[in-house]
Motif scaffolding. Structure first.
Motif, PDB file in Angstrom:
ATOM      1  N   GLY A 185      64.202  18.710 -37.295  1.00 21.39           N
ATOM      2  CA  GLY A 185      64.540  19.985 -37.528  1.00 21.39           C
ATOM      3  C   GLY A 185      65.383  20.390 -38.358  1.00 21.39           C
ATOM      4  O   GLY A 185      65.643  21.270 -38.933  1.00 21.39           O
ATOM      5  N   ASP A 186      66.354  19.160 -38.645  1.00 24.51           N
ATOM      6  CA  ASP A 186      67.750  19.612 -39.312  1.00 24.51           C
ATOM      7  C   ASP A 186      67.609  19.408 -40.747  1.00 24.51           C
ATOM      8  O   ASP A 186      67.449  18.280 -41.408  1.00 24.51           O
ATOM      9  N   PHE A 187      67.379  20.136 -41.602  1.00 25.35           N
ATOM     10  CA  PHE A 187      67.346  20.254 -43.050  1.00 25.35           C
ATOM     11  C   PHE A 187      66.533  18.958 -43.781  1.00 25.35           C
ATOM     12  O   PHE A 187      66.855  18.510 -44.694  1.00 25.35           O
ATOM     13  N   GLY A 188      65.372  19.018 -43.302  1.00 21.25           N
ATOM     14  CA  GLY A 188      64.342  18.238 -43.826  1.00 21.25           C
ATOM     15  C   GLY A 188      64.283  16.701 -43.504  1.00 21.25           C
ATOM     16  O   GLY A 188      63.739  16.004 -44.236  1.00 21.25           O
ATOM     17  N   GLN A 189      65.409  16.350 -42.856  1.00 23.39           N
ATOM     18  CA  GLN A 189      65.489  14.907 -42.383  1.00 23.39           C
ATOM     19  C   GLN A 189      64.654  14.356 -41.488  1.00 23.39           C
ATOM     20  O   GLN A 189      63.534  15.209 -40.702  1.00 23.39           O
ATOM     21  N   ALA A 190      64.418  12.886 -41.344  1.00 22.17           N
ATOM     22  CA  ALA A 190      63.569  12.496 -40.461  1.00 22.17           C
ATOM     23  C   ALA A 190      63.950  11.469 -39.433  1.00 22.17           C
ATOM     24  O   ALA A 190      65.164  11.060 -39.632  1.00 22.17           O
ATOM     25  N   SER A 191      63.118  11.049 -38.397  1.00 21.29           N
ATOM     26  CA  SER A 191      63.790  10.198 -37.597  1.00 21.29           C
ATOM     27  C   SER A 191      62.708   9.100 -37.487  1.00 21.29           C
ATOM     28  O   SER A 191      61.554   9.000 -38.018  1.00 21.29           O
ATOM     29  N   ILE A 192      63.203   7.894 -36.918  1.00 21.87           N
ATOM     30  CA  ILE A 192      62.265   6.770 -37.097  1.00 21.87           C
ATOM     31  C   ILE A 192      62.433   6.038 -35.611  1.00 21.87           C
ATOM     32  O   ILE A 192      63.431   5.895 -35.008  1.00 21.87           O
ATOM     33  N   ARG A 193      61.350   5.641 -35.001  1.00 22.88           N
ATOM     34  CA  ARG A 193      61.342   5.091 -33.600  1.00 22.88           C
ATOM     35  C   ARG A 193      60.487   3.799 -33.418  1.00 22.88           C
ATOM     36  O   ARG A 193      59.503   3.657 -34.244  1.00 22.88           O
ATOM     37  N   LYS A 194      60.460   2.939 -32.729  1.00 25.26           N
ATOM     38  CA  LYS A 194      59.555   1.806 -32.541  1.00 25.26           C
ATOM     39  C   LYS A 194      58.881   1.744 -31.230  1.00 25.26           C
ATOM     40  O   LYS A 194      59.638   2.097 -30.131  1.00 25.26           O
ATOM     41  N   TRP A 195      57.587   1.585 -30.991  1.00 27.77           N
ATOM     42  CA  TRP A 195      56.978   1.361 -29.995  1.00 27.77           C
ATOM     43  C   TRP A 195      56.191   0.021 -29.887  1.00 27.77           C
ATOM     44  O   TRP A 195      55.529  -0.371 -30.551  1.00 27.77           O
ATOM     45  N   LYS A 196      56.934  -0.668 -28.678  1.00 28.96           N
ATOM     46  CA  LYS A 196      56.332  -2.012 -28.660  1.00 28.96           C
ATOM     47  C   LYS A 196      55.673  -2.430 -27.628  1.00 28.96           C
ATOM     48  O   LYS A 196      55.538  -1.791 -26.723  1.00 28.96           O
ATOM     49  N   ASN A 197      54.884  -3.529 -27.510  1.00 31.45           N
ATOM     50  CA  ASN A 197      53.881  -3.820 -26.606  1.00 31.45           C
ATOM     51  C   ASN A 197      54.973  -4.487 -25.523  1.00 31.45           C
ATOM     52  O   ASN A 197      56.054  -4.634 -25.655  1.00 31.45           O
ATOM     53  N   LYS A 232      62.609  17.602 -51.391  1.00 33.22           N
ATOM     54  CA  LYS A 232      61.914  18.321 -52.647  1.00 33.22           C
ATOM     55  C   LYS A 232      60.790  17.363 -53.012  1.00 33.22           C
ATOM     56  O   LYS A 232      59.874  17.848 -53.458  1.00 33.22           O
ATOM     57  N   HIS A 233      61.176  16.134 -53.138  1.00 33.70           N
ATOM     58  CA  HIS A 233      60.108  15.148 -53.590  1.00 33.70           C
ATOM     59  C   HIS A 233      59.551  14.426 -52.767  1.00 33.70           C
ATOM     60  O   HIS A 233      58.650  13.257 -53.007  1.00 33.70           O
ATOM     61  N   GLY A 234      59.513  14.900 -51.543  1.00 36.60           N
ATOM     62  CA  GLY A 234      58.701  14.305 -50.253  1.00 36.60           C
ATOM     63  C   GLY A 234      59.225  13.067 -49.673  1.00 36.60           C
ATOM     64  O   GLY A 234      58.245  12.529 -49.051  1.00 36.60           O
ATOM     65  N   PHE A 235      60.461  12.573 -49.808  1.00 27.67           N
ATOM     66  CA  PHE A 235      60.855  11.521 -49.303  1.00 27.67           C
ATOM     67  C   PHE A 235      61.359  11.639 -47.912  1.00 27.67           C
ATOM     68  O   PHE A 235      62.338  12.452 -47.616  1.00 27.67           O
ATOM     69  N   ALA A 236      60.756  10.921 -46.896  1.00 28.26           N
ATOM     70  CA  ALA A 236      61.457  10.982 -45.487  1.00 28.26           C
ATOM     71  C   ALA A 236      62.789  10.369 -45.349  1.00 28.26           C
ATOM     72  O   ALA A 236      62.438   9.094 -45.769  1.00 28.26           O
ATOM     73  N   ARG A 279      69.178   6.923 -45.929  1.00 28.66           N
ATOM     74  CA  ARG A 279      68.043   5.838 -45.450  1.00 28.66           C
ATOM     75  C   ARG A 279      66.739   6.374 -45.558  1.00 28.66           C
ATOM     76  O   ARG A 279      66.502   7.303 -45.153  1.00 28.66           O
ATOM     77  N   LEU A 280      65.911   5.447 -46.595  1.00 28.27           N
ATOM     78  CA  LEU A 280      64.733   6.133 -46.750  1.00 28.27           C
ATOM     79  C   LEU A 280      63.691   5.564 -46.220  1.00 28.27           C
ATOM     80  O   LEU A 280      63.669   4.119 -45.932  1.00 28.27           O
ATOM     81  N   PHE A 281      62.682   6.058 -45.382  1.00 32.71           N
ATOM     82  CA  PHE A 281      61.693   5.657 -44.554  1.00 32.71           C
ATOM     83  C   PHE A 281      60.290   5.562 -45.397  1.00 32.71           C
ATOM     84  O   PHE A 281      60.143   6.509 -46.125  1.00 32.71           O
ATOM     85  N   LEU A 282      59.394   4.750 -44.728  1.00 29.43           N
ATOM     86  CA  LEU A 282      58.211   4.736 -45.352  1.00 29.43           C
ATOM     87  C   LEU A 282      57.523   6.096 -44.994  1.00 29.43           C
ATOM     88  O   LEU A 282      57.257   6.594 -44.118  1.00 29.43           O
ATOM     89  N   CYS A 283      56.782   6.477 -46.420  1.00 26.37           N
ATOM     90  CA  CYS A 283      56.159   7.981 -46.190  1.00 26.37           C
ATOM     91  C   CYS A 283      55.422   7.957 -47.633  1.00 26.37           C
ATOM     92  O   CYS A 283      55.264   6.694 -48.388  1.00 26.37           O
ATOM     93  N   PRO A 284      54.431   8.678 -47.857  1.00 24.46           N
ATOM     94  CA  PRO A 284      53.717   8.558 -48.855  1.00 24.46           C
ATOM     95  C   PRO A 284      54.540   8.412 -50.521  1.00 24.46           C
ATOM     96  O   PRO A 284      54.215   7.616 -51.213  1.00 24.46           O
ATOM     97  N   ALA A 285      55.594   9.227 -50.372  1.00 18.84           N
ATOM     98  CA  ALA A 285      56.442   9.070 -51.660  1.00 18.84           C
ATOM     99  C   ALA A 285      57.162   7.641 -51.855  1.00 18.84           C
ATOM    100  O   ALA A 285      56.922   7.171 -52.848  1.00 18.84           O
ATOM    101  N   LEU A 286      57.762   7.147 -50.530  1.00 23.02           N
ATOM    102  CA  LEU A 286      58.409   5.936 -50.914  1.00 23.02           C
ATOM    103  C   LEU A 286      57.323   5.018 -50.877  1.00 23.02           C
ATOM    104  O   LEU A 286      57.578   3.770 -51.943  1.00 23.02           O
TER     105      LEU A 286
END
Length: 422
Positions: A345-357, A277-281, A292-299
């Motif tokens: 898709g599940d209840f407003g949660q988020a995922s995080i992944r890394k893409w390396k050189n 509701k407060h925009g936290f990924a 776990r809170l991920f970087l997003c505009p709110a955080l």
């Protein structure tokens, strides 16, 4: 997918690959693990046994997705890992013992030092593997479900904006709790710790994590107890990597997320909805009652208010646009990688992944290239089964994975004498 150090026989059984390959990869993985912790002598001085230190390092290696993309080893490899790490730690202990204080004499230390915070930042999985999984999920769907799955794939990769896409820096994972304690990846190092991996912790101490806890308590409409919030960032301990010294990044603490301990007997899903509701990924972990809170505009706004340094965010973009815009810099080795945060898709949660050189991760990019190639994206496009923009995205990621990327990495001893105090 099978273990990266195994090859499949024609009858489908696995056999161990060249032991020399495994030993070389193990050596790289141990070197990487050691960069996540303070000097081993510090842990010996804090009273940790050889066995405890070895188990700490083994755990880190097992969670290294560059070393173990599948997260599994064969029993013989497990034994090799155990012996290899124990041997190294045993030798280190012997060297430390020779210079250790006399028996019974121990330097004063803080009560919290050496304890696990219970708020560790978990390892991040690889982005190329996630992309492959999304496309394969669509291709393997039942005939009656394929059109719906294709639409979902296109919405995910071509339409849905990312929560954030930030530079992945090559330092060490370091945290600060709201009670003032500082923490390495696994263990707290206390409030008075002034240096970690030969790097000043001054940048961490200016950040007001107590304010973060207070603001999150307001979001949850419930008081979080002291010691229940840890903000994590990259402590820039490698000034000679990626021109960090010249870029003014040496000794910085660049924050990327936070872990929050939720009080027992609380409904995690209800707290998750408040964050959404407060925009936290974010994502929730039922084990340990953590969020776990991920970087997003709110955080980003909250951490900035607390006085933390945060890496710049790429412009809000879709997966496909982000890949197209960042591929050139990744292939050129300008940074270690990119960290992507996106809703699921599940209840407003988020995922995080890394893409390396391609220069990072002990050659794991070669495996990623083969996985991406196996999709035969252009063939699917020609058959009308895949949007051309997704095929372009896959081809671009293959090019990054196969690029002959050269990365500038200088150890402290090789830095100019004028910077010897770094």
């Amino acid at each position: 997918m099978g273990n990266s150090f195994c090859k499949r026989r024609r009858d489908g059984e696995k056999e161990v690959g060249d032991p020399r390959d495994f030993h070389s990869s193990l050596n790289h993985a141990l070197s990487s693990a050691l960069t996540k912790f303070d000097s081993l002598s510090t842990y010996f001085g804090d009273g940790m046994t050889v066995q405890a230190v070895a188990e700490m390092l083994q755990r880190e290696i097992r969670e290294d997705r560059d070393f173990l993309p599948s997260g599994r080893m064969m029993p013989s490899q497990e034994e090799q890992l155990r012996k290899f790490v124990m041997q190294m730690v045993g030798k280190s202990y012997g060297l430390w013992k020779k210079g250790a204080p006399p028996s019974g004499v121990k330097a004063a230390q803080e009560e919290e030092r050496g304890k696990e915070s219970g708020l560790e930042w978990a390892s991040i999985d690889h982005y190329p593997v996630w992309v492959v999984d999304q496309i394969e999920n669509y291709l393997s769907a039942e005939p009656g479900q394929q059109e719906m799955m294709r639409r979902e794939l296109e919405r995910t990769l071509l339409e849905e904006p990312l929560c954030s896409a930030t530079v992945k820096f090559d330092g060490t994972c370091f945290g600060k709790l709201d009670n003032g304690n500082l923490s390495g990846r696994r263990h707290q190092v206390g409030k008075a710790c002034e240096s970690y991996l030969k790097t000043s912790t001054a940048a961490c101490k200016k950040c007001n994590i107590e304010l973060v806890r207070a603001e999150l308590s307001r979001v949850f409409d419930a008081e979080l107890t002291p010691g229940s919030v840890c903000v994590w960032g990259e402590l820039m301990c490698n000034p000679g990597y990626y021109d960090y010294l010249a870029r003014g990044l040496a000794d910085k603490w660049i924050c990327f997320g936070a872990v929050v301990k939720i009080p027992q007997a609380q409904d995690l899903m209800a707290w998750s909805k408040k964050l959404d509701k407060h925009g936290f990924a974010h994502s929730i972990a039922a084990e340990g009652q953590k969020v776990r809170l991920f970087l997003c505009p709110a955080l980003r706004q909250l951490l900035t208010k607390a006085g933390c340094d945060i890496t710049d965010d790429a412009q809000q973009a879709t997966h496909a646009k982000l890949v197209a815009s960042m591929a050139k810099s990744l292939a050129a080795g300008e940074n270690e990688g990119i960290v992507l945060v996106f809703r699921r898709g599940d209840f407003g949660q988020a995922s995080i992944r890394k893409w390396k050189n391609s220069a990072e991760g002990q050659g794991v990019s070669k495996k990623h290239a083969e996985q991406l190639k196996s999709l035969k994206a252009r063939d699917l496009q020609d058959l009308g089964m895949l949007d051309p923009r997704i095929a372009d995205m896959v081809e671009t990621m293959i090019q990054v994975a196969q690029a002959a990327t050269a990365v500038p990495k200088l150890g402290r001893k090789k830095l100019p004498l004028a910077n010897a105090n770094i």
